[in-house]
Write a protein that holds these residues in place. Sequence first.
Motif, PDB file in Angstrom:
ATOM      1  N   PRO A   1       0.881  -1.119  -0.047  1.00 60.95           N
ATOM      2  CA  PRO A   1      -0.040  -0.048   0.213  1.00 60.95           C
ATOM      3  C   PRO A   1       0.747   1.280   0.047  1.00 60.95           C
ATOM      4  O   PRO A   1       0.297   2.378  -0.602  1.00 60.95           O
ATOM      5  N   THR A   2       1.994   1.409   0.593  1.00 59.37           N
ATOM      6  CA  THR A   2       2.902   2.397   0.670  1.00 59.37           C
ATOM      7  C   THR A   2       3.660   2.701  -0.497  1.00 59.37           C
ATOM      8  O   THR A   2       4.499   3.833  -0.594  1.00 59.37           O
ATOM      9  N   LEU A   3       3.737   1.807  -1.485  1.00 63.92           N
ATOM     10  CA  LEU A   3       4.281   2.115  -2.781  1.00 63.92           C
ATOM     11  C   LEU A   3       3.666   2.294  -3.922  1.00 63.92           C
ATOM     12  O   LEU A   3       2.454   2.076  -4.059  1.00 63.92           O
TER      13      LEU A   3
ATOM     14  N   GLY B   1      -2.495  -0.470 -19.754  1.00 59.63           N
ATOM     15  CA  GLY B   1      -3.284   0.743 -19.784  1.00 59.63           C
ATOM     16  C   GLY B   1      -3.333   1.810 -18.567  1.00 59.63           C
ATOM     17  O   GLY B   1      -4.124   2.502 -18.346  1.00 59.63           O
ATOM     18  N   LEU B   2      -2.068   1.692 -17.976  1.00 59.00           N
ATOM     19  CA  LEU B   2      -1.787   2.487 -16.722  1.00 59.00           C
ATOM     20  C   LEU B   2      -0.644   3.346 -16.892  1.00 59.00           C
ATOM     21  O   LEU B   2      -0.004   3.855 -15.824  1.00 59.00           O
ATOM     22  N   GLY B   3      -0.415   3.662 -18.174  1.00 51.62           N
ATOM     23  CA  GLY B   3       0.774   4.677 -18.301  1.00 51.62           C
ATOM     24  C   GLY B   3       0.597   6.257 -17.766  1.00 51.62           C
ATOM     25  O   GLY B   3       1.452   6.517 -17.443  1.00 51.62           O
TER      26      GLY B   3
ATOM     27  N   ASP C   1       2.652   6.810 -10.808  1.00 51.75           N
ATOM     28  CA  ASP C   1       2.852   7.361  -9.217  1.00 51.75           C
ATOM     29  C   ASP C   1       1.901   7.226  -8.503  1.00 51.75           C
ATOM     30  O   ASP C   1       1.779   7.797  -7.024  1.00 51.75           O
ATOM     31  N   HIS C   2       0.854   6.645  -8.829  1.00 53.26           N
ATOM     32  CA  HIS C   2      -0.296   6.509  -7.959  1.00 53.26           C
ATOM     33  C   HIS C   2      -0.103   5.192  -6.982  1.00 53.26           C
ATOM     34  O   HIS C   2       0.436   4.317  -7.181  1.00 53.26           O
TER      35      HIS C   2
ATOM     36  N   PRO D   1      -1.807   2.188  -4.173  1.00 53.79           N
ATOM     37  CA  PRO D   1      -3.004   1.319  -4.309  1.00 53.79           C
ATOM     38  C   PRO D   1      -4.314   2.080  -4.129  1.00 53.79           C
ATOM     39  O   PRO D   1      -5.408   1.946  -4.877  1.00 53.79           O
ATOM     40  N   ASP D   2      -4.360   2.779  -2.998  1.00 53.40           N
ATOM     41  CA  ASP D   2      -5.773   3.245  -2.505  1.00 53.40           C
ATOM     42  C   ASP D   2      -6.164   4.564  -3.419  1.00 53.40           C
ATOM     43  O   ASP D   2      -7.150   4.886  -3.164  1.00 53.40           O
ATOM     44  N   GLN D   3      -5.258   5.039  -4.129  1.00 53.97           N
ATOM     45  CA  GLN D   3      -5.784   5.884  -5.209  1.00 53.97           C
ATOM     46  C   GLN D   3      -6.174   5.365  -6.654  1.00 53.97           C
ATOM     47  O   GLN D   3      -6.320   6.055  -7.661  1.00 53.97           O
ATOM     48  N   MET D   4      -6.159   3.899  -6.663  1.00 56.64           N
ATOM     49  CA  MET D   4      -6.701   3.504  -7.854  1.00 56.64           C
ATOM     50  C   MET D   4      -7.814   2.392  -7.597  1.00 56.64           C
ATOM     51  O   MET D   4      -8.095   1.739  -6.342  1.00 56.64           O
ATOM     52  N   SER D   5      -8.541   2.082  -8.838  1.00 56.95           N
ATOM     53  CA  SER D   5      -9.718   1.144  -8.583  1.00 56.95           C
ATOM     54  C   SER D   5      -9.188  -0.228  -8.299  1.00 56.95           C
ATOM     55  O   SER D   5      -8.093  -0.404  -8.688  1.00 56.95           O
ATOM     56  N   GLY D   6     -10.038  -1.146  -8.022  1.00 55.28           N
ATOM     57  CA  GLY D   6      -9.787  -2.594  -7.875  1.00 55.28           C
ATOM     58  C   GLY D   6      -9.115  -3.013  -9.179  1.00 55.28           C
ATOM     59  O   GLY D   6      -8.344  -3.774  -9.134  1.00 55.28           O
ATOM     60  N   GLY D   7      -9.806  -2.742 -10.323  1.00 55.68           N
ATOM     61  CA  GLY D   7      -9.489  -3.140 -11.531  1.00 55.68           C
ATOM     62  C   GLY D   7      -8.208  -2.833 -11.982  1.00 55.68           C
ATOM     63  O   GLY D   7      -7.477  -3.367 -12.713  1.00 55.68           O
ATOM     64  N   GLN D   8      -7.799  -1.303 -11.732  1.00 60.43           N
ATOM     65  CA  GLN D   8      -6.448  -0.698 -11.731  1.00 60.43           C
ATOM     66  C   GLN D   8      -5.484  -1.364 -10.997  1.00 60.43           C
ATOM     67  O   GLN D   8      -4.307  -1.535 -11.501  1.00 60.43           O
TER      68      GLN D   8
END
Length: 249
Positions: A98-100, A132-134, A138-139, A141-148
């Motif tokens: 989560p911190t990376l 598809g995450l170009g 720098d996001h 994990p908690d700034q991304m959706s489950g699918g991302q």
Amino acid sequence: MTVLEAIEVTKQYNMGEVTVEALQRVSFVVSKGEFVAVMGPSGSGKSTLLHLLGGLDEPSSGEIALAGHTITHLSDDEVTVVRRRKVGFIFQFYNLVPTLTAAENVGLPLLIDGQRIEKYREKIDNLLKMVGLGDRLDHKPDQMSGGQQQRVAIARAFVNDPEIVLADEPTGNLDSKSGTAILELLRKSAEDLGQTIVMVTHDPRAASYADRVVFLKDGRIVQTLSIESKSGASDDIRNIMRVMRELEL
Ligand SMILES: Nc1ncnc2c1ncn2[C@@H]1O[C@H](COP(=O)(O)OP(=O)(O)O)[C@@H](O)[C@H]1O
Ligand SMILES: [Mg+2]
């Protein structure tokens, strides 16, 4: 050339009084560059099979050979090295740190293997672009959706150029467009790069991207089906669904 082999593999879990027979005398050979889908009802032993094939757990009896090593005879440390160098895992739960950031998570297997991460910056960026995450390098994990997050885990599985990729429901949480992109990525990695893929899936459409589908029921392989199109053709999907019905999966 065989890169993955299970020989008469049995796995029992002892739960106090009860013994669960998760796999019963499963034999299974996968060649270099082959893409195999594994289907079966919940509890049929799919995840157990994937864990054993990747050397994450040991069979109760029988043998597993992974990338030319009979891992059943190696020490834990030796298995760990084979796994790190040769295998990419995509788990059902993405196991991101989560911190990376996304890019750092993708690079983690290299870091753990003692490699200098700076050398791989471009490769990591490219892998994230491919899923598809170009624009999410720098996001966290908690700034991304489950699918991302799932797609970060998929990029991570490929970072060490694995000979073998073991994927448990890799498209499970993805919308159909991202799911198709991932299936095409797996297809291409097998066809163009000779990587060997074993993918567990519930989805007949996902399975239709494989070379063949192996059906598990109650810990046994009960059927194998060859796929013609290897790219989601409706005839193949219908065939897979027919076998699922016949086997009452
Ligand atoms: N760590 C475990 N301890 C005890 N039983 C387990 C464990 N993992 C799986 N099982 C049991 O083994 C069987 C096969 O499980 P699993 O391989 O997870 O099936 P699937 O992935 O096809 O749903 C199930 O009956 C499950 O409850
Ligand atoms: Mg499972």
